[in-house]
Write a protein that holds these residues in place. Structure first.
Motif, short mmCIF file in Angstrom:
data_model
loop_
_atom_site.label_atom_id
_atom_site.label_comp_id
_atom_site.label_asym_id
_atom_site.label_seq_id
_atom_site.Cartn_x
_atom_site.Cartn_y
_atom_site.Cartn_z
N SER A 114 23.17 -38.17 -60.16
CA SER A 114 23.68 -36.80 -60.23
C SER A 114 25.17 -36.79 -59.91
O SER A 114 25.73 -37.81 -59.46
CB SER A 114 22.94 -35.92 -59.22
N HIS A 115 25.81 -35.67 -60.13
CA HIS A 115 27.25 -35.54 -59.86
C HIS A 115 27.55 -35.83 -58.40
O HIS A 115 28.51 -36.56 -58.07
CB HIS A 115 27.72 -34.13 -60.23
N GLU A 116 26.73 -35.30 -57.50
CA GLU A 116 26.95 -35.51 -56.07
C GLU A 116 26.75 -36.98 -55.70
O GLU A 116 27.53 -37.54 -54.90
CB GLU A 116 25.98 -34.65 -55.25
N GLU A 117 25.74 -37.62 -56.29
CA GLU A 117 25.49 -39.03 -55.99
C GLU A 117 26.63 -39.91 -56.49
O GLU A 117 27.00 -40.90 -55.83
CB GLU A 117 24.17 -39.47 -56.63
N ARG A 118 27.19 -39.57 -57.62
CA ARG A 118 28.33 -40.35 -58.14
C ARG A 118 29.51 -40.30 -57.18
O ARG A 118 30.13 -41.32 -56.89
CB ARG A 118 28.75 -39.79 -59.51
N ASN A 119 29.83 -39.11 -56.72
CA ASN A 119 30.96 -38.95 -55.80
C ASN A 119 30.72 -39.72 -54.51
O ASN A 119 31.63 -40.36 -53.96
CB ASN A 119 31.20 -37.47 -55.50
N GLU A 120 29.49 -39.67 -54.02
CA GLU A 120 29.15 -40.37 -52.77
C GLU A 120 29.27 -41.89 -52.95
O GLU A 120 29.76 -42.59 -52.06
CB GLU A 120 27.73 -39.99 -52.35
N PHE A 121 28.84 -42.39 -54.09
CA PHE A 121 28.91 -43.84 -54.35
C PHE A 121 30.37 -44.30 -54.40
O PHE A 121 30.73 -45.34 -53.81
CB PHE A 121 28.19 -44.14 -55.67
N ARG A 122 31.21 -43.56 -55.07
CA ARG A 122 32.62 -43.90 -55.15
C ARG A 122 33.27 -43.88 -53.76
O ARG A 122 34.08 -44.76 -53.41
CB ARG A 122 33.35 -42.92 -56.08
#
Length: 431
Positions: free
Chosen positions: A257-265
C-alpha cells in the motif's frame, strides 16, 4: 453498451512475477468491470512459432491455464478457452491470408528483425524463417476478428500487429462487405500505468536476461531464493541506504500500500539491513502469491479439471465463431447452392418490376416512358428541350400521377389503361 476485450497468452514457457504484475493481475481486475465482455485464450498455435519442443508446449499449456485460474480468473464470468480447440480460427485465418498482401507482412517487426540478423551474419535473408513466423500477424488478426473484439490490451511492441489487423479487416470489408462493415476495426489498448517489474539485476524482468523471479514454479523456496539474489550495494546494517539504488524497492511497491511503501523507504534511509529488507519484500509478495500458489498446485494435480474448464469455455463461444466464419464464407462466395438459386430468383424478380426510362429522340427533344414488369410501354411523355425539365416532370409524375403531365406531351399506349399506369407507379414508389 458492451465492449469486447480480448487477450491471448502464448504458452511457450512458465510465467514469472513480472508477467503477474504487468499483465495477469491488471487483466483479471479489468475482467470484472461492468459492460465488458472478456475473452482470454491460450494462443498455443502461436507457441509453435517460438518452440519446436512438444513437451515444452504441452507443459506450458497446463501451467499457464492453471496460473490464470489460480490468480482469480473466473471462467463463469469471462470466455476462457484454448486457441487450438477452435478450428474456426484456422478457417478464418486462411480466408484472411487470401486478402492480405505479402508487402504488408514484409513490414512486420519480427520478420524484419530476423532478416536483418541473417544478413548481418552473412546468411540468406530468409534462413530459418518459417511461414508461421512470416504470417504470424494474420493468425493474430483471425484471433481478434473472429469475435469482433473492440479492444486488445498489448505492450507497445505489439501495436504494429493491431494496426495490421485493422488493415486486413479494412481490406476485407472493402472487397466483400458490399457496403457492410463485416469486421469492426479493433483498437490497441496500451496501459501507460502498467508496472514494469525489474529483475534480479535491476533490468526489466525478462527470460531473455535470465533475471526472472518465478511466480509459482519451485514454490515458496524458489521465490525466497530469487529475492535473496537481488543485487544491492555493500552498505552494512545501520548505514543509510538509497531506496532507489536497488530493484527491491520497486518489487515491494508493486505489492504494498502507499503507507507501506513510505515506511519501507524510511527504514532503508534509517539503516535497515539488506538481508532484513529482502525478508520484508519476500513476506509481502508471498502474502499475496502464497494462497494463489496453493490453488495453482491443486490445479496442476488435476489437469483434466483445467482441460474441462477450457473445453466448456470454447463450446460456449463456438457458435459465435461459427456464425462469423459462415458470414465470411458467404461474403467470399463459398455459399450453399440454395442461396445461389434464391439470388437468381431475386434478380429475376427485380427485373420484372416497373421502370421509368429517360431518353433523347432524333428530334433533339427529351422524353421518358413508363414500362411495366412485362416490358410493355404504358406511357410516353416529354418532348422538352432539356433533360433537366423532363427530370422535374418525371419526379412530379412519380408523386402526383397523370395529373402532373397535363401541360406537356403525354400519350398512353393504345392498350394501356390509367389503372395500369397507376399500378406501375405504386410499384415504383414502394421500392
Amino acid at each position: 453498451m458492451t465492449v469486447r476485450v480480448l487477450t491471448g497468452v502464448t504458452p511457450s514457457g512458465t510465467l514469472h512475477l513480472g508477467n503477474y504484475v504487468g499483465a495477469i493481475r491488471p487483466a483479471i481486475q479489468k475482467s470484472r468491470a461492468e459492460g465488458t465482455e472478456s475473452f482470454y485464450f491460450l494462443s498455443d498455435y502461436h507457441a509453435l512459432i517460438k518452440t519446436s519442443d512438444p513437451d515444452r508446449v504441452e507443459k506450458s499449456r497446463i501451467q499457464i491455464a492453471a496460473t490464470w485460474l489460480a490468480c482469480g480468473l473466473d471462467p463463469k464470468r469471462v470466455h476462457f478457452y484454448c486457441q487450438s480447440d477452435l478450428p474456426e480460427t484456422v478457417e478464418l485465418n486462411w480466408i484472411l491470408n487470401c486478402v492480405t498482401s505479402k508487402g504488408l507482412m514484409n513490414r512486420a517487426h519480427a520478420y524484419k528483425a530476423k532478416v536483418e540478423a541473417n544478413e548481418a551474419a552473412g546468411e540468406d535473408p530468409d534462413n530459418n524463417v518459417t511461414m508461421g513466423l512470416f504470417c504470424y500477424p494474420i493468425l493474430m488478426a483471425a484471433d481478434i476478428l473472429i469475435f469482433k473484439a473492440n479492444f486488445i490490451p498489448v505492450g507497445r511492441d505489439q501495436i504494429q500487429h493491431i494496426e495490421m489487423c485493422r488493415d486486413i479487416a479494412t481490406r476485407f470489408n472493402q472487397m466483400y462487405g458490399n457496403g457492410e462493415e463485416i469486421f469492426p476495426l479493433p483498437e490497441a489498448l496500451v496501459d501507460e500505468d502498467t508496472a514494469i517489474l525489474p529483475g534480479l539485476d535491476g533490468r526489466k524482468m525478462s527470460k531473455s536476461y535470465d533475471n526472472v523471479i518465478p511466480l509459482f514454479e519451485g514454490g515458496e523456496k524458489a521465490l525466497r531464493e530469487a529475492i535473496m539474489k537481488i543485487v544491492t550495494d555493500s552498505k552494512l546494517p545501520g548505514e543509510p541506504k538509497d531506496p532507489d539504488s536497488t530493484s527491491l524497492t520497486a518489487l515491494y511497491d508493486a505489492f504494498a500500500s502507499h503507507e507501506e511503501r513510505n515506511e519501507f523507504r524510511k527504514k532503508l534511509q534509517e539503516g535497515l539491513g539488506w538481508g532484513e529488507a529482502k525478508e520484508i519484500v519476500f513476506q509481502k509478495i508471498n502474502s499475496e502469491i502464497g494462497p494463489m500458489r496453493e490453488r495453482y498446485e491443486a490445479y496442476m494435480q488435476e489437469p483434466e479439471k483445467v482441460e474441462a474448464i477450457l473445453r466448456e469455455g470454447v463450446e460456449r463461444i463456438r457458435p459465435m465463431a461459427r456464425a462469423l466464419v459462415d458470414q465470411c464464407r458467404n461474403a467470399v462466395g463459398l455459399r450453399t447452392f440454395k442461396p445461389l438459386q434464391e439470388k437468381k430468383a431475386a434478380a429475376k424478380a427485380k427485373k420484372s418490376k416497373a421502370s421509368l426510362k429517360q431518353y433523347r429522340e432524333k428530334d433533339g427533344l427529351f422524353y421518358f416512358k413508363l414500362v411495366n414488369g412485362q416490358g410493355k410501354t404504358l406511357l410516353t411523355a416529354g418532348g422538352l428541350p432539356s433533360g433537366k425539365e423532363v427530370g422535374a416532370h418525371l419526379q412530379s409524375f412519380k408523386t402526383s400521377g397523370l395529373g402532373a403531365l397535363k401541360d406537356i406531351f403525354c400519350q398512353l399506349d393504345a392498350e394501356a389503361t390509367e389503372t395500369e399506369v397507376q399500378s406501375a407507379l405504386d410499384e415504383l414508389t414502394q421500392e
